[in-house]
Design an enzyme around this catalytic site. Sequence first.
Site, mmCIF file in Angstrom:
data_model
loop_
_atom_site.group_PDB
_atom_site.id
_atom_site.type_symbol
_atom_site.label_atom_id
_atom_site.label_comp_id
_atom_site.label_asym_id
_atom_site.label_seq_id
_atom_site.Cartn_x
_atom_site.Cartn_y
_atom_site.Cartn_z
ATOM 1 N N ASP A 229 12.534 2.311 -1.190
ATOM 2 C CA ASP A 229 11.340 2.479 -0.370
ATOM 3 C C ASP A 229 10.163 2.378 -1.330
ATOM 4 O OD1 ASP A 229 9.482 2.882 1.581
ATOM 5 O OD2 ASP A 229 10.446 4.647 2.442
HETATM 6 C C1 BGC Z 1 7.799 3.336 4.359
HETATM 7 C C2 BGC Z 1 8.714 2.160 4.608
HETATM 8 C C3 BGC Z 1 7.912 0.892 4.533
HETATM 9 C C4 BGC Z 1 7.241 0.806 3.177
HETATM 10 C C5 BGC Z 1 6.393 -0.431 3.001
HETATM 11 C C6 BGC Z 1 6.995 3.191 3.085
HETATM 12 O O1 BGC Z 1 6.039 4.171 2.998
HETATM 13 O O2 BGC Z 1 8.567 4.524 4.298
HETATM 14 O O3 BGC Z 1 9.327 2.279 5.855
HETATM 15 O O4 BGC Z 1 8.730 -0.202 4.780
HETATM 16 O O5 BGC Z 1 6.383 1.933 3.019
HETATM 17 O O6 BGC Z 1 5.241 -0.330 3.776
#
Ligand code: BGC
Length: 743
Positions: A229
């Site tokens: 993530d």
């Molecule tokens: C989120 C993800 C997301 C990523 C990119 C993170 O903060 O938890 O679900 O895909 O950011 O935006």
Amino acid sequence: MTDRPDLQGLPLERKATLLSGQDFWSTPPVEEVGLPSLVLTDGPHGVRRQAGDLTGMGITDNLPATCFPPAVAVGNSWDPSVAERIGEAIGREARALGVHVVLGPGVNIKRSPLGGRNFEYYSEDPLLSGVLAAAHVRGQQAQGVGASVKHFAANNQETERMRTSAEVDERTLREVYLPAFERVVTEAAPATVMCAYNKVNGVYASQHRWLLTEVLREQWGFDGVVVSDWGAVDDRAAALAAGLDLQMPSDSGAGDRRVVEAVRSGELDAALVDASAGRVAALARYAGGPADGFDAAAHHALARELAAGCAVLLRNENGTLPLSSDTRVAVIGEFARTPRFQGGGSSNVNATRVDPALDAMRELAGRELPFAPGVGDDAAARRAEAVALARDAEVAVVFVGLADADESEGFDRTTIDLPAAQVELVRAVAAAAPRTVVVLSHGGVVSLEGWHDAVDAVLDGALLGQAGGGALADLLYGVANPSGHLAETAPVRLEDSPSWLSFPGEQGRVVYGEGVLVGYRGLVTQGRPARYPFGHGLSYTTVATSDLRAEVTGDDTVTASVTVTNTGDRAGAHVVQVYVSTAAGPVRRPSRELRAFTKVGLGPGESREVVLELGRRAFAYWDVVESGWVVAPGEYAVQVCADAETVLLEETVTLAGDELARVLTMDSSVAEWFTHPAAGPALVEALTATMPADAASPADQAVMLQMIGSMPMRRFAADFGSALPTDLLDRLVAETAAARTAP
Ligand code: BGC
């Protein structure tokens, strides 16, 4: 598609560049081997392609794309074809927007109604989540666009999401929090799996070797890329060793340098770099061809059609709905004019257009319908205006729900109540209007208490995407027939939710104390009625369910068949829900668990036989002693239910299941020894042979066994068991070990 580029001739430093992003949203190209840069963006319910350069987070400045119904709504559809068609359309848009991997779907379980990101997840049930997510991935990847199933694992809250440790026992992980990921991985082969921010049992998910390598790759056979993530990596070398391939976003090369140093110092095996870089390079198969545009009008129409299959008709007294075009309707509530249609945070799509329900209702009614926003700066005056309209109407349709600011990624809610002004509005309108329909918009579940009984109908849209207003109008006017069912329990009180006592944890830990009894599993087991249970949903037609047959087809498999008949005069789609209930085995089972479902279309009067296969896993629990799935021999009720609380038909089957014979050791209890199918009789025989004629009666012996049953055999034999020869015990230990058949 590009073939997997050969990285062998590249120096370590060059290979290591593939292990992290070159900016916020893309991987670096490696020109010398013909490897292109690939773009990964959010997801999950539309493409969020950042406009301009990709060096920052840019939540708000995104290229227009279709905002399809978010997962909360797709969950309520109980229809994999809805998820698959959304995946396909997102795939088409991604290609047109130059995106190679779209970051979704999210399959975390809605552990608590307060979860701030529940709108982005499907359900509190792992089967429903997994089936829908696998369909989404299939649809998207069939368009040549990679998916990223996320957030692996146990990311069930937003509070302290980057630091907290989800403390979950293995059975609960295996039975509740992992199966949706497992199904997607084993059935749909997603290009990537995104690891979660949080720790799982004390170890960051990004560094969790058991999760990322043993379970994901070795047990489930995942051969794609594990991506972090965004910002989830704590120690890059530890993460690589655990199985994390791609760190996102760019950290300006710090992680790659750390990896190189660790290889040079002997801390990390160079083969790990080769394997991870190779997997990232293999993503090039999603590099795609020249981008086509996408048909925004067609996708909007698709979003409307699919959204109609997602809304849930919770209540409909006296056939209040559907409305007819000549019903005198008053439309009340700002959400009718300014729809709430998606959640906040990284998934927020810049919609190509947004349909207000008010406009769509006017179109279907063929005339102007009176409207009042009902809430606003001067609440009392706004309410009075709405009440005046309601009084003059035959039916008042009130749109209420949660505003954008009430829920989002990044924080959890503290209440499930609707804002007080909205509750007052509903109550005031219901007191004035001859009939009242409430239309709900929200991401997380909301309480219906304090107003539910005063209204005639409730249509729950949750969040339906950019065309949701049109879909709601279609449903209100009967152009479409509601067929959604709750994918999450609507509790009477927040406190009834099984995770309530331990959500969201404290001092860096959240203990999943309810174990496997999550959502309806807990409520039904404890006999606590919900306001509306998991699985509930009405239709404008009626369906009769009959002739359930459950046929045992093996030691641990059953075929269930049931007939469903549309007994009304409208076509409709009906969800057959099959649950299994058992007390078999040594662990506490939830009273009932969803094990199969299907949605079938039925014309007026039409009857269909539906056949559903219940495989081994429908009956299995995770056995921590055996470290595997076990089907306990015994009775299993196969139940066709209207919802998690309401059994319509039930058939009980007896399954041979697995041979549960345990390996005995001297630390096994006396009861385990005596109840062991092979060792038990041998022990009894040995004891009986040494007993005097006036020995205790069988009944007394049974009481005795109960009393001493929990003693470890080692201590019993040493202190009280002089009649048990050591060589006999040693022989039985060896024999049980040899006879053990692993499940
Ligand atoms: C989120 C993800 C997301 C990523 C990119 C993170 O903060 O938890 O679900 O895909 O950011 O935006």
